[in-house]
Design a protein around this motif. Structure first.
Motif, mmCIF file in Angstrom:
data_model
loop_
_atom_site.group_PDB
_atom_site.id
_atom_site.type_symbol
_atom_site.label_atom_id
_atom_site.label_comp_id
_atom_site.label_asym_id
_atom_site.label_seq_id
_atom_site.Cartn_x
_atom_site.Cartn_y
_atom_site.Cartn_z
ATOM 1 N N GLY A 240 36.351 23.838 -5.800
ATOM 2 C CA GLY A 240 35.534 22.636 -5.679
ATOM 3 C C GLY A 240 34.952 22.202 -7.016
ATOM 4 O O GLY A 240 34.959 21.005 -7.340
ATOM 5 N N ILE A 241 34.474 23.155 -7.803
ATOM 6 C CA ILE A 241 33.927 22.838 -9.129
ATOM 7 C C ILE A 241 35.010 22.250 -10.023
ATOM 8 O O ILE A 241 34.783 21.270 -10.738
ATOM 9 C CB ILE A 241 33.291 24.087 -9.757
ATOM 10 C CG1 ILE A 241 32.017 24.458 -9.003
ATOM 11 C CG2 ILE A 241 33.004 23.884 -11.234
ATOM 12 C CD1 ILE A 241 31.441 25.795 -9.378
ATOM 13 N N CYS A 242 36.221 22.831 -9.972
ATOM 14 C CA CYS A 242 37.320 22.309 -10.779
ATOM 15 C C CYS A 242 37.686 20.886 -10.372
ATOM 16 O O CYS A 242 37.918 20.027 -11.228
ATOM 17 C CB CYS A 242 38.537 23.222 -10.651
ATOM 18 S SG CYS A 242 38.323 24.822 -11.430
ATOM 19 N N ILE A 243 37.706 20.624 -9.084
ATOM 20 C CA ILE A 243 38.041 19.276 -8.608
ATOM 21 C C ILE A 243 36.967 18.278 -9.013
ATOM 22 O O ILE A 243 37.269 17.152 -9.434
ATOM 23 C CB ILE A 243 38.253 19.296 -7.081
ATOM 24 C CG1 ILE A 243 39.539 20.053 -6.757
ATOM 25 C CG2 ILE A 243 38.279 17.892 -6.496
ATOM 26 C CD1 ILE A 243 39.738 20.344 -5.291
ATOM 27 N N ILE A 244 35.706 18.685 -8.934
ATOM 28 C CA ILE A 244 34.604 17.802 -9.345
ATOM 29 C C ILE A 244 34.685 17.496 -10.841
ATOM 30 O O ILE A 244 34.539 16.339 -11.258
ATOM 31 C CB ILE A 244 33.244 18.423 -8.976
ATOM 32 C CG1 ILE A 244 33.056 18.379 -7.466
ATOM 33 C CG2 ILE A 244 32.102 17.725 -9.688
ATOM 34 C CD1 ILE A 244 31.869 19.168 -6.971
ATOM 35 N N LEU A 245 34.938 18.515 -11.664
ATOM 36 C CA LEU A 245 35.065 18.290 -13.110
ATOM 37 C C LEU A 245 36.247 17.375 -13.420
ATOM 38 O O LEU A 245 36.163 16.507 -14.290
ATOM 39 C CB LEU A 245 35.216 19.619 -13.837
ATOM 40 C CG LEU A 245 33.964 20.471 -13.914
ATOM 41 C CD1 LEU A 245 34.281 21.818 -14.550
ATOM 42 C CD2 LEU A 245 32.882 19.760 -14.695
ATOM 43 N N PHE A 246 37.353 17.556 -12.712
ATOM 44 C CA PHE A 246 38.522 16.692 -12.918
ATOM 45 C C PHE A 246 38.184 15.248 -12.557
ATOM 46 O O PHE A 246 38.539 14.314 -13.285
ATOM 47 C CB PHE A 246 39.695 17.204 -12.089
ATOM 48 C CG PHE A 246 40.921 16.359 -12.201
ATOM 49 C CD1 PHE A 246 41.719 16.424 -13.327
ATOM 50 C CD2 PHE A 246 41.264 15.486 -11.186
ATOM 51 C CE1 PHE A 246 42.849 15.643 -13.439
ATOM 52 C CE2 PHE A 246 42.397 14.703 -11.286
ATOM 53 C CZ PHE A 246 43.188 14.782 -12.413
ATOM 54 N N PRO B 228 35.242 36.771 4.214
ATOM 55 C CA PRO B 228 34.763 35.380 4.180
ATOM 56 C C PRO B 228 33.997 35.053 2.891
ATOM 57 O O PRO B 228 34.061 33.919 2.399
ATOM 58 C CB PRO B 228 33.851 35.286 5.397
ATOM 59 C CG PRO B 228 34.345 36.336 6.331
ATOM 60 C CD PRO B 228 34.853 37.447 5.447
ATOM 61 N N ALA B 229 33.310 36.033 2.328
ATOM 62 C CA ALA B 229 32.579 35.789 1.084
ATOM 63 C C ALA B 229 33.540 35.485 -0.062
ATOM 64 O O ALA B 229 33.288 34.601 -0.890
ATOM 65 C CB ALA B 229 31.718 36.989 0.743
ATOM 66 N N LYS B 230 34.658 36.198 -0.110
ATOM 67 C CA LYS B 230 35.635 35.955 -1.165
ATOM 68 C C LYS B 230 36.294 34.586 -0.985
ATOM 69 O O LYS B 230 36.546 33.880 -1.961
ATOM 70 C CB LYS B 230 36.691 37.053 -1.155
ATOM 71 C CG LYS B 230 37.598 37.026 -2.343
ATOM 72 C CD LYS B 230 38.470 38.261 -2.404
ATOM 73 C CE LYS B 230 39.249 38.297 -3.692
ATOM 74 N NZ LYS B 230 40.034 39.514 -3.816
ATOM 75 N N ILE B 231 36.556 34.201 0.252
ATOM 76 C CA ILE B 231 37.135 32.884 0.516
ATOM 77 C C ILE B 231 36.171 31.782 0.091
ATOM 78 O O ILE B 231 36.573 30.795 -0.523
ATOM 79 C CB ILE B 231 37.510 32.756 2.001
ATOM 80 C CG1 ILE B 231 38.664 33.707 2.330
ATOM 81 C CG2 ILE B 231 37.888 31.326 2.352
ATOM 82 C CD1 ILE B 231 39.006 33.774 3.785
ATOM 83 N N ARG B 232 34.872 31.949 0.390
ATOM 84 C CA ARG B 232 33.863 30.962 -0.038
ATOM 85 C C ARG B 232 33.781 30.895 -1.556
ATOM 86 O O ARG B 232 33.645 29.805 -2.143
ATOM 87 C CB ARG B 232 32.498 31.312 0.541
ATOM 88 C CG ARG B 232 32.323 30.906 1.970
ATOM 89 C CD ARG B 232 30.873 30.982 2.397
ATOM 90 N NE ARG B 232 30.348 32.338 2.234
ATOM 91 C CZ ARG B 232 30.252 33.246 3.187
ATOM 92 N NH1 ARG B 232 30.635 32.946 4.403
ATOM 93 N NH2 ARG B 232 29.759 34.438 2.948
ATOM 94 N N PHE B 233 33.864 32.049 -2.221
ATOM 95 C CA PHE B 233 33.804 32.094 -3.681
ATOM 96 C C PHE B 233 34.978 31.321 -4.297
ATOM 97 O O PHE B 233 34.788 30.497 -5.195
ATOM 98 C CB PHE B 233 33.816 33.558 -4.150
ATOM 99 C CG PHE B 233 33.826 33.730 -5.632
ATOM 100 C CD1 PHE B 233 32.711 33.411 -6.386
ATOM 101 C CD2 PHE B 233 34.949 34.213 -6.271
ATOM 102 C CE1 PHE B 233 32.711 33.580 -7.760
ATOM 103 C CE2 PHE B 233 34.965 34.380 -7.635
ATOM 104 C CZ PHE B 233 33.845 34.059 -8.393
ATOM 105 N N ILE B 234 36.171 31.556 -3.789
ATOM 106 C CA ILE B 234 37.353 30.859 -4.307
ATOM 107 C C ILE B 234 37.274 29.366 -3.999
ATOM 108 O O ILE B 234 37.615 28.529 -4.840
ATOM 109 C CB ILE B 234 38.631 31.494 -3.737
ATOM 110 C CG1 ILE B 234 38.785 32.913 -4.300
ATOM 111 C CG2 ILE B 234 39.860 30.666 -4.053
ATOM 112 C CD1 ILE B 234 39.877 33.723 -3.668
ATOM 113 N N ALA B 235 36.789 29.025 -2.811
ATOM 114 C CA ALA B 235 36.645 27.605 -2.459
ATOM 115 C C ALA B 235 35.623 26.919 -3.366
ATOM 116 O O ALA B 235 35.811 25.763 -3.758
ATOM 117 C CB ALA B 235 36.236 27.472 -0.999
ATOM 118 N N ALA B 236 34.553 27.617 -3.722
ATOM 119 C CA ALA B 236 33.544 27.045 -4.619
ATOM 120 C C ALA B 236 34.125 26.807 -6.009
ATOM 121 O O ALA B 236 33.880 25.757 -6.622
ATOM 122 C CB ALA B 236 32.335 27.970 -4.700
ATOM 123 N N ILE B 237 34.906 27.750 -6.500
ATOM 124 C CA ILE B 237 35.528 27.583 -7.818
ATOM 125 C C ILE B 237 36.486 26.395 -7.799
ATOM 126 O O ILE B 237 36.479 25.560 -8.721
ATOM 127 C CB ILE B 237 36.250 28.871 -8.241
ATOM 128 C CG1 ILE B 237 35.225 29.948 -8.555
ATOM 129 C CG2 ILE B 237 37.146 28.622 -9.448
ATOM 130 C CD1 ILE B 237 35.802 31.297 -8.838
#
Length: 57
Positions: free
Chosen positions: A30-36, A19-28
């Motif tokens: 999310g950051i990309c979508i916010i920057l876009f 679950p920690a790895k899934i949260r990490f990938i989801a955060a990355i």
């Protein structure tokens, strides 16, 4: 579809990520979508635009 991807999907289904790895990938993602979204709303800043120095001479 490449057979390698099918083998990777099979391996991922048998041993799902933590679950920690899934949260990490989801955060990355999310950051990309916010920057876009910010880039689409406000445009690209001029100071980040590269200039061809050979053409300026």
């Amino acid at each position: 579809m490449n057979p390698r991807w099918l083998l990777k999907a099979k391996r991922w289904a048998q041993n799902p990520p933590s679950p920690a790895k899934i949260r990490f990938i989801a955060a990355i993602l999310g950051i990309c979508i916010i920057l876009f979204a910010i880039e689409r709303l406000f445009g690209w800043p001029v100071w980040l635009t590269p200039h061809d120095l050979r053409r300026l001479q």
